[in-house]
Structures are given as structure tokens and as C-alpha cells.
Scaffold this motif. Structure first.
Motif, mmCIF file in Angstrom:
data_model
loop_
_atom_site.group_PDB
_atom_site.id
_atom_site.type_symbol
_atom_site.label_atom_id
_atom_site.label_comp_id
_atom_site.label_asym_id
_atom_site.label_seq_id
_atom_site.Cartn_x
_atom_site.Cartn_y
_atom_site.Cartn_z
ATOM 1 N N GLN A 39 7.486 -4.535 -2.554
ATOM 2 C CA GLN A 39 8.628 -3.637 -2.487
ATOM 3 C C GLN A 39 8.189 -2.203 -2.222
ATOM 4 O O GLN A 39 8.850 -1.466 -1.480
ATOM 5 N N ARG A 40 7.087 -1.809 -2.830
ATOM 6 C CA ARG A 40 6.600 -0.453 -2.636
ATOM 7 C C ARG A 40 6.036 -0.238 -1.235
ATOM 8 O O ARG A 40 5.994 0.895 -0.757
ATOM 9 N N SER A 41 5.594 -1.306 -0.588
ATOM 10 C CA SER A 41 4.986 -1.158 0.732
ATOM 11 C C SER A 41 6.018 -0.756 1.775
ATOM 12 O O SER A 41 5.682 -0.060 2.738
ATOM 13 N N GLY A 42 7.270 -1.191 1.631
ATOM 14 C CA GLY A 42 8.325 -0.765 2.536
ATOM 15 C C GLY A 42 8.055 -1.059 3.996
ATOM 16 O O GLY A 42 8.350 -0.236 4.868
ATOM 17 N N GLY A 43 7.495 -2.217 4.292
ATOM 18 C CA GLY A 43 7.209 -2.573 5.672
ATOM 19 C C GLY A 43 5.827 -2.187 6.142
ATOM 20 O O GLY A 43 5.411 -2.579 7.238
ATOM 21 N N PHE A 44 5.102 -1.429 5.347
ATOM 22 C CA PHE A 44 3.728 -1.069 5.677
ATOM 23 C C PHE A 44 2.827 -2.274 5.403
ATOM 24 O O PHE A 44 3.000 -2.977 4.413
ATOM 25 N N VAL A 45 1.854 -2.483 6.264
ATOM 26 C CA VAL A 45 0.959 -3.637 6.144
ATOM 27 C C VAL A 45 -0.473 -3.136 5.977
ATOM 28 O O VAL A 45 -0.955 -2.336 6.791
ATOM 29 N N TYR A 46 -1.132 -3.619 4.916
ATOM 30 C CA TYR A 46 -2.520 -3.217 4.687
ATOM 31 C C TYR A 46 -3.454 -4.125 5.469
ATOM 32 O O TYR A 46 -3.344 -5.351 5.407
ATOM 33 N N HIS A 47 -4.395 -3.512 6.219
ATOM 34 C CA HIS A 47 -5.395 -4.245 6.983
ATOM 35 C C HIS A 47 -6.760 -4.025 6.327
ATOM 36 O O HIS A 47 -7.323 -2.924 6.395
ATOM 37 N N GLU A 48 -7.238 -5.086 5.684
ATOM 38 C CA GLU A 48 -8.499 -4.967 4.943
ATOM 39 C C GLU A 48 -9.671 -4.671 5.864
ATOM 40 O O GLU A 48 -10.598 -3.938 5.479
ATOM 41 N N ASP A 49 -9.671 -5.232 7.075
ATOM 42 C CA ASP A 49 -10.790 -5.004 7.983
ATOM 43 C C ASP A 49 -10.874 -3.556 8.442
ATOM 44 O O ASP A 49 -11.947 -3.056 8.770
ATOM 45 N N HIS A 50 -9.741 -2.854 8.443
ATOM 46 C CA HIS A 50 -9.720 -1.434 8.793
ATOM 47 C C HIS A 50 -9.747 -0.540 7.553
ATOM 48 O O HIS A 50 -10.017 0.659 7.678
ATOM 49 N N ASP A 51 -9.429 -1.113 6.390
ATOM 50 C CA ASP A 51 -9.206 -0.346 5.169
ATOM 51 C C ASP A 51 -8.178 0.745 5.444
ATOM 52 O O ASP A 51 -8.394 1.925 5.182
ATOM 53 N N ALA A 52 -7.053 0.332 5.980
ATOM 54 C CA ALA A 52 -6.001 1.272 6.346
ATOM 55 C C ALA A 52 -4.662 0.550 6.356
ATOM 56 O O ALA A 52 -4.600 -0.686 6.426
ATOM 57 N N TRP A 53 -3.581 1.336 6.266
ATOM 58 C CA TRP A 53 -2.226 0.809 6.329
ATOM 59 C C TRP A 53 -1.661 1.052 7.722
ATOM 60 O O TRP A 53 -1.883 2.107 8.311
ATOM 61 N N LEU A 54 -0.906 0.084 8.214
ATOM 62 C CA LEU A 54 -0.209 0.229 9.490
ATOM 63 C C LEU A 54 1.282 0.305 9.200
ATOM 64 O O LEU A 54 1.859 -0.603 8.603
ATOM 65 N N CYS A 55 1.918 1.396 9.616
ATOM 66 C CA CYS A 55 3.331 1.599 9.317
ATOM 67 C C CYS A 55 4.197 0.843 10.322
ATOM 68 O O CYS A 55 3.712 0.381 11.360
ATOM 69 N N PRO A 56 5.501 0.703 10.050
ATOM 70 C CA PRO A 56 6.390 -0.012 10.969
ATOM 71 C C PRO A 56 6.458 0.614 12.359
ATOM 72 O O PRO A 56 6.881 -0.043 13.307
ATOM 73 N N GLU A 57 6.041 1.886 12.470
ATOM 74 C CA GLU A 57 6.041 2.559 13.764
ATOM 75 C C GLU A 57 4.687 2.467 14.461
ATOM 76 O O GLU A 57 4.417 3.204 15.413
ATOM 77 N N ASP A 58 3.827 1.572 13.991
ATOM 78 C CA ASP A 58 2.513 1.310 14.605
ATOM 79 C C ASP A 58 1.579 2.509 14.526
ATOM 80 O O ASP A 58 0.804 2.781 15.456
ATOM 81 N N GLN A 59 1.640 3.231 13.422
ATOM 82 C CA GLN A 59 0.732 4.361 13.210
ATOM 83 C C GLN A 59 -0.104 4.076 11.956
ATOM 84 O O GLN A 59 0.377 3.483 11.000
ATOM 85 N N TRP A 60 -1.366 4.530 11.968
ATOM 86 C CA TRP A 60 -2.309 4.214 10.898
ATOM 87 C C TRP A 60 -2.301 5.272 9.810
ATOM 88 O O TRP A 60 -2.175 6.465 10.087
ATOM 89 N N LEU A 61 -2.440 4.805 8.565
ATOM 90 C CA LEU A 61 -2.654 5.678 7.411
ATOM 91 C C LEU A 61 -4.044 5.374 6.881
ATOM 92 O O LEU A 61 -4.329 4.248 6.455
ATOM 93 N N TRP A 62 -4.905 6.382 6.897
ATOM 94 C CA TRP A 62 -6.311 6.175 6.551
ATOM 95 C C TRP A 62 -6.611 6.659 5.138
ATOM 96 O O TRP A 62 -5.875 7.486 4.582
ATOM 97 N N PRO A 63 -7.683 6.155 4.514
ATOM 98 C CA PRO A 63 -8.010 6.562 3.128
ATOM 99 C C PRO A 63 -8.338 8.043 3.041
ATOM 100 O O PRO A 63 -9.051 8.585 3.886
ATOM 101 N N LYS A 64 -7.780 8.666 1.991
ATOM 102 C CA LYS A 64 -7.991 10.099 1.799
ATOM 103 C C LYS A 64 -8.654 10.429 0.469
ATOM 104 O O LYS A 64 -9.426 11.376 0.377
ATOM 105 N N SER A 65 -8.350 9.671 -0.572
ATOM 106 C CA SER A 65 -8.931 9.977 -1.885
ATOM 107 C C SER A 65 -8.868 8.745 -2.767
ATOM 108 O O SER A 65 -8.116 7.807 -2.499
ATOM 109 N N PHE A 66 -9.668 8.779 -3.836
ATOM 110 C CA PHE A 66 -9.694 7.696 -4.813
ATOM 111 C C PHE A 66 -9.425 8.262 -6.191
ATOM 112 O O PHE A 66 -10.038 9.241 -6.603
#
Length: 211
Positions: A39-66
Motif C-alpha cells: 500500500q505504501r509503494s503506491g505503484g512504485f516497484v523495487y528492483h533489487e538488481d538496481h537497488d532502486a525504485w521505478l515509479c509509474p512514470e518510468d523514472q528511477w529513485l536511487w538510494p540517498k541515505s540509510f
């Protein structure tokens, strides 16, 4: 052969039922956590091989902090990309880009999961204790054999819950977490290997196809 007494049947039955309840608690908690994350993902898909999220608009969200305290990796989209997105108003109110979070610990290593697993393990203690105590209240050897055998089988059935809990401590050493620099280096390698670059938003492409 001495007939099995009614208290023995009840004690053995309660032990088995409590073991099933323990596994039910653990499974329901796991499903609830999975649904909450979906529910929190809201259509965003996590790609483990990239370690990044792909949004519904086909744009990447990359890791910024831990966040070591909450054991959460934070990802953020590019402000330039997010602020120009045609669906920004329904996605985020931040001008710094959409943020996504990911728990780095698998079940049941996270704190909330360990809490529910602890409840399940506590129920297994009752599941073993009930038939074991019943053995002290019955007189026939067949009744005692039944409840003691049930207590042993229940203990063996509960062992996976306890063993898994011990193997997944909720501490910084309990899960392998890549540093931000390592994630960024891997992102550069993956980005260099990607031959197809997305340069438009998914909603824009759908509009073009509709025309």
C-alpha cells in the motif's frame, strides 16, 4: 490396555491447537506487513538488481541515505524530474523529489516482526506446557504417554519459530547492508550497462499513443 482419559485428550488437543494458533499469528503478521508495504509503494516497484525504485512514470529513485536506527534505506527521485512530472500533484508535495523507503531486514529481523514472532513463540510455550502439566493430572500410563508425546511433537513443531528468531537478530550485524557509496557505485555500473534509457514520462507516452 488402559483407555485414554478425557483430560489427556483435551490436553493433547489444546497443545496442538495452540501450536496452530502460534503459526497463525506469525503468518497473519507477515501478511499484514507485506500488504502495508504494498500500500505504501503506491505503484512504485523495487528492483533489487538496481537497488532502486521505478515509479509509474518510468523514472528511477536511487538510494540517498540509510537510517540505522529504524533500519530503513531511503530513496529519492531527482527534483528536476519529479518537479516536471505531469502527475506530481498526485504523487508528492515535496520539491526535493519523491521519497521511498525500504526495510533492509527480512522477516522476522525487523523490530515489529520480531515482536509478533515473540508473541507466537510465547504461545508455543503454552502449547508445550499444557500437555506436559496434564501428564501430572492423569493416572493411566497410556494417557501420560499421549500427552507427553504430544508435548514433544509440539516442541519439535515450534522449533522453526525459535530457531529463525535466533538467527535473525535485530541489530546492525543482523543483516548485510551496503553502504551508500557502494550503492552509488553499483548504480553507476548498472546505469552504464542499460542500453535503453527512458527519457519520457509514461503518461506522456500514453497520451501520444491515444492520439
Amino acid at each position: 490396555m488402559t483407555p485414554v482419559e478425557l483430560p489427556a485428550w483435551l490436553g493433547a488437543g489444546y497443545g496442538v491447537v495452540l501450536l496452530l494458533v502460534a503459526y497463525g499469528i506469525d503468518r497473519l503478521a507477515r501478511r499484514a506487513q507485506t500488504r502495508l508495504q504494498e500500500q505504501r509503494s503506491g505503484g512504485f516497484v523495487y528492483h533489487e538488481d538496481h537497488d532502486a525504485w521505478l515509479c509509474p512514470e518510468d523514472q528511477w529513485l536511487w538510494p540517498k541515505s540509510f537510517d540505522p536506527e529504524n533500519r530503513v534505506m531511503r530513496y529519492r527521485g531527482s527534483p528536476t524530474v519529479c518537479n516536471s512530472c505531469p502527475v506530481k500533484d498526485t504523487c508528492t508535495s515535496s520539491d526535493d523529489g519523491r521519497e521511498m523507503r525500504r526495510l533492509v531486514d527480512t522477516w522476522p529481523a525487523s523490530e515489529s516482526a520480531r515482536f509478533h514472532r515473540g508473541i507466537a513463540c510465547a504461545v508455543t510455550v503454552l502449547a508445550v506446557t499444557w500437555p506436559a502439566v496434564t501428564a501430572l493430572t492423569v493416572t493411566g500410563w497410556t494417557s501420560q504417554l499421549l500427552v507427553l508425546a504430544t508435548a514433544l511433537l509440539v516442541a519439535l513443531g515450534a522449533a522453526p519459530l525459535w530457531a529463525h528468531l535466533r538467527r535473525t537478530p535485530a541489530d546492525p550485524n543482523g543483516a548485510v547492508v551496503r553502504t551508500l557509496d557502494e550503492s552509488l557505485q553499483e548504480r553507476e555500473v548498472v546505469a552504464a550497462a542499460v542500453t535503453r534509457r527512458r527519457t519520457t514520462y509514461a503518461s506522456d507516452r500514453r497520451s501520444e499513443n491515444a492520439d
